[in-house]
Design a protein around this motif. Structure first.
Motif, mmCIF file in Angstrom:
data_model
loop_
_atom_site.group_PDB
_atom_site.id
_atom_site.type_symbol
_atom_site.label_atom_id
_atom_site.label_comp_id
_atom_site.label_asym_id
_atom_site.label_seq_id
_atom_site.Cartn_x
_atom_site.Cartn_y
_atom_site.Cartn_z
ATOM 1 N N LEU A 159 0.816 -1.208 0.000
ATOM 2 C CA LEU A 159 0.000 0.000 0.000
ATOM 3 C C LEU A 159 0.856 1.268 0.000
ATOM 4 O O LEU A 159 0.532 2.246 -0.648
ATOM 5 C CB LEU A 159 -0.942 -0.012 1.208
ATOM 6 N N SER A 160 1.975 1.241 0.730
ATOM 7 C CA SER A 160 2.847 2.422 0.828
ATOM 8 C C SER A 160 4.113 2.305 -0.014
ATOM 9 O O SER A 160 4.748 3.311 -0.318
ATOM 10 C CB SER A 160 3.259 2.640 2.285
ATOM 11 N N GLY A 161 4.506 1.065 -0.347
ATOM 12 C CA GLY A 161 5.769 0.852 -1.035
ATOM 13 C C GLY A 161 6.945 0.690 -0.093
ATOM 14 O O GLY A 161 8.083 0.508 -0.547
ATOM 15 N N TRP A 162 6.700 0.755 1.228
ATOM 16 C CA TRP A 162 7.781 0.579 2.212
ATOM 17 C C TRP A 162 8.494 -0.746 1.964
ATOM 18 O O TRP A 162 7.851 -1.771 1.704
ATOM 19 C CB TRP A 162 7.193 0.589 3.616
ATOM 20 N N CYS A 163 9.822 -0.741 1.993
ATOM 21 C CA CYS A 163 10.568 -1.955 1.663
ATOM 22 C C CYS A 163 11.691 -2.208 2.664
ATOM 23 O O CYS A 163 12.122 -1.315 3.399
ATOM 24 C CB CYS A 163 11.128 -1.871 0.243
ATOM 25 N N PHE A 164 12.156 -3.455 2.664
ATOM 26 C CA PHE A 164 13.199 -3.897 3.596
ATOM 27 C C PHE A 164 13.977 -4.998 2.896
ATOM 28 O O PHE A 164 13.389 -5.980 2.425
ATOM 29 C CB PHE A 164 12.548 -4.426 4.871
ATOM 30 N N ALA A 165 15.296 -4.853 2.777
ATOM 31 C CA ALA A 165 16.089 -5.840 2.037
ATOM 32 C C ALA A 165 17.444 -6.058 2.697
ATOM 33 O O ALA A 165 18.040 -5.137 3.256
ATOM 34 C CB ALA A 165 16.287 -5.372 0.596
ATOM 35 N N ARG A 166 17.915 -7.298 2.598
ATOM 36 C CA ARG A 166 19.237 -7.651 3.095
ATOM 37 C C ARG A 166 19.877 -8.653 2.138
ATOM 38 O O ARG A 166 19.181 -9.432 1.474
ATOM 39 C CB ARG A 166 19.157 -8.262 4.497
ATOM 40 N N LEU A 167 21.194 -8.647 2.076
ATOM 41 C CA LEU A 167 21.947 -9.538 1.205
ATOM 42 C C LEU A 167 22.827 -10.445 2.053
ATOM 43 O O LEU A 167 23.535 -9.971 2.944
ATOM 44 C CB LEU A 167 22.809 -8.727 0.235
ATOM 45 N N TYR A 168 22.777 -11.759 1.786
ATOM 46 C CA TYR A 168 23.537 -12.729 2.577
ATOM 47 C C TYR A 168 24.375 -13.628 1.666
ATOM 48 O O TYR A 168 23.969 -13.948 0.547
ATOM 49 C CB TYR A 168 22.594 -13.602 3.400
ATOM 50 N N LEU A 183 12.528 -7.924 10.059
ATOM 51 C CA LEU A 183 11.586 -7.240 9.170
ATOM 52 C C LEU A 183 10.371 -6.747 9.945
ATOM 53 O O LEU A 183 9.962 -5.589 9.821
ATOM 54 C CB LEU A 183 11.158 -8.201 8.056
ATOM 55 N N LEU A 184 9.771 -7.620 10.747
ATOM 56 C CA LEU A 184 8.576 -7.248 11.506
ATOM 57 C C LEU A 184 8.884 -6.176 12.540
ATOM 58 O O LEU A 184 8.055 -5.303 12.819
ATOM 59 C CB LEU A 184 7.994 -8.491 12.182
ATOM 60 N N ALA A 185 10.088 -6.227 13.114
ATOM 61 C CA ALA A 185 10.480 -5.213 14.094
ATOM 62 C C ALA A 185 10.679 -3.853 13.431
ATOM 63 O O ALA A 185 10.405 -2.807 14.033
ATOM 64 C CB ALA A 185 11.761 -5.638 14.805
ATOM 65 N N ALA A 186 11.131 -3.845 12.177
ATOM 66 C CA ALA A 186 11.420 -2.595 11.480
ATOM 67 C C ALA A 186 10.175 -1.972 10.848
ATOM 68 O O ALA A 186 10.087 -0.748 10.730
ATOM 69 C CB ALA A 186 12.477 -2.833 10.399
ATOM 70 N N CYS A 187 9.224 -2.794 10.439
ATOM 71 C CA CYS A 187 8.063 -2.286 9.709
ATOM 72 C C CYS A 187 7.153 -1.483 10.639
ATOM 73 O O CYS A 187 6.733 -1.981 11.685
ATOM 74 C CB CYS A 187 7.278 -3.434 9.077
ATOM 75 N N LEU A 248 25.223 -0.993 1.012
ATOM 76 C CA LEU A 248 24.576 -0.127 0.032
ATOM 77 C C LEU A 248 23.097 -0.464 -0.093
ATOM 78 O O LEU A 248 22.245 0.425 -0.186
ATOM 79 C CB LEU A 248 25.264 -0.270 -1.328
ATOM 80 N N LEU A 249 22.773 -1.747 -0.077
ATOM 81 C CA LEU A 249 21.385 -2.175 -0.180
ATOM 82 C C LEU A 249 20.567 -1.644 1.001
ATOM 83 O O LEU A 249 19.451 -1.141 0.821
ATOM 84 C CB LEU A 249 21.317 -3.700 -0.218
ATOM 85 N N SER A 250 21.117 -1.731 2.187
ATOM 86 C CA SER A 250 20.433 -1.225 3.374
ATOM 87 C C SER A 250 20.237 0.285 3.289
ATOM 88 O O SER A 250 19.171 0.813 3.645
ATOM 89 C CB SER A 250 21.219 -1.580 4.641
ATOM 90 N N GLU A 251 21.253 1.004 2.817
ATOM 91 C CA GLU A 251 21.171 2.457 2.708
ATOM 92 C C GLU A 251 20.118 2.886 1.697
ATOM 93 O O GLU A 251 19.382 3.856 1.915
ATOM 94 C CB GLU A 251 22.537 3.035 2.317
ATOM 95 N N ILE A 252 20.023 2.164 0.576
ATOM 96 C CA ILE A 252 19.039 2.506 -0.445
ATOM 97 C C ILE A 252 17.621 2.317 0.101
ATOM 98 O O ILE A 252 16.734 3.155 -0.107
ATOM 99 C CB ILE A 252 19.253 1.647 -1.706
ATOM 100 N N GLY A 253 17.417 1.200 0.817
ATOM 101 C CA GLY A 253 16.107 0.967 1.407
ATOM 102 C C GLY A 253 15.740 2.041 2.411
ATOM 103 O O GLY A 253 14.611 2.552 2.412
ATOM 104 N N GLU A 254 16.684 2.410 3.259
ATOM 105 C CA GLU A 254 16.446 3.446 4.257
ATOM 106 C C GLU A 254 16.173 4.790 3.592
ATOM 107 O O GLU A 254 15.281 5.548 4.010
ATOM 108 C CB GLU A 254 17.660 3.560 5.182
ATOM 109 N N SER A 255 16.918 5.089 2.528
ATOM 110 C CA SER A 255 16.732 6.346 1.809
ATOM 111 C C SER A 255 15.350 6.424 1.178
ATOM 112 O O SER A 255 14.682 7.459 1.221
ATOM 113 C CB SER A 255 17.809 6.482 0.730
ATOM 114 N N TYR A 256 14.902 5.309 0.609
ATOM 115 C CA TYR A 256 13.583 5.313 -0.016
ATOM 116 C C TYR A 256 12.477 5.424 1.033
ATOM 117 O O TYR A 256 11.498 6.153 0.842
ATOM 118 C CB TYR A 256 13.376 4.051 -0.846
#
Length: 281
Positions: A159-168, A183-187, A248-256
């Motif tokens: 609904l909002s486009g809020w996103c959360f991503a990590r690379l392993y 993810l649930l703690a951050a959303c 970088l992936l975390s920063e992009i998600g936070e920026s968006y």
């Protein structure tokens, strides 16, 4: 010399020069000229009186095929409008392209059978609420310079486009459970359901974990095929020169999520939009 002012400019070149030469305090100048203290400070610390260029200094007219795939994937993941996507591509990835160039390379969005899904204020008016998270697993076969096999875990509140991503570098059912908990703690939304795009082997224990939180779980068996990247990431993402892919992936998600307000969200960021709804404002 003719100077073209920005459409929202509150000062003229003469006022800007006056600000730079005056000995009065910032507050005195703001009250005298009817402008904000921030505007006064901005022009007092500049040498020139013309607006700065808002376009990238180096603009590429063409993009690599890998970059085209990346920006289209980023648009699909976030659902970002063109201007927000341009900011992510220019600032987040370091790919310097113009708005027109980016728009030219975006693939048309295929509307669903009953039309494109509603988002933001329109969705709220239609009675929708942000209760669902879509969680995905994308295997990555990276160039050896980037460590070979990796796994991208990403989620989106539609609904909002809020996103959360990590690379392993590796993957396991335990790691997936830990990632879902983070993810649930951050959303910031009151999540009631999670739809996962994971294999059975990676969902061991997930049902129990979500059930304990009062969250329903639906497994979507439309899994993502492994994505192979044949060239080093630095050739695709210029910002990789000074940063790791994971950071970088975390920063992009936070920026968006927190960086730029969106019109469809009532001039709020995805983070602020969901926080406002959760508070009931």
């Amino acid at each position: 010399m003719e100077i073209k002012l920005h459409a929202n400019a509150t000062t003229t070149p003469r006022i800007r020069r006056y600000l730079q030469q005056s000995d009065k305090s910032d507050r005195e100048l703001a009250a005298e000229l009817g402008i904000s203290v921030t505007t006064v400070r901005r022009w007092r610390h500049r040498d020139q009186i013309s607006d700065r260029q808002t376009t990238p200094k180096v603009i590429h007219k063409a993009m690599r095929q890998e970059q085209i795939a990346l920006v289209n994937g980023l648009r699909d993941v976030t659902g970002a409008p063109l201007d927000e996507l341009l900011s992510l591509v220019n600032e987040g990835l370091g790919i310097r392209v113009s708005r027109a160039t980016l728009n030219r390379y975006l693939k048309p969005v295929i509307a669903q059978r009953h039309g494109a899904p509603l988002q933001g204020k329109k969705a709220l008016k239609a009675g929708h609420v942000p209760y669902l998270l879509e969680a995905h697993h994308l295997p990555l076969s990276l160039h050896m310079d980037d460590g070979g096999e990796h796994h991208l875990l990403w989620a989106r509140e539609p609904l909002s486009g809020w996103c959360f991503a990590r690379l392993y570098a590796g993957i396991s059912a335990q790691l997936v459970s830990q990632w879902l908990e983070a993810l649930l703690a951050a959303c910031p939304a009151d999540i009631q359901s999670v739809e996962t795009y994971f294999s059975d082997a990676l969902l061991v224990g997930v049902d129990q974990m979500l059930k304990a939180r009062g969250i329903s779980h639906k497994q979507n068996r439309h899994l993502h095929s492994a994505l192979q990247v044949a060239v080093p990431l630095v050739l695709i993402i210029p910002r990789m020169k000074g940063d790791s892919a994971s950071r970088l992936l975390s920063e992009i998600g936070e920026s968006y999520n927190t960086g730029k307000a969106q019109k469809k969200l009532g001039e709020m960021t995805p983070q602020a939009f969901l926080e406002t709804l959760r508070r009931g404002d």
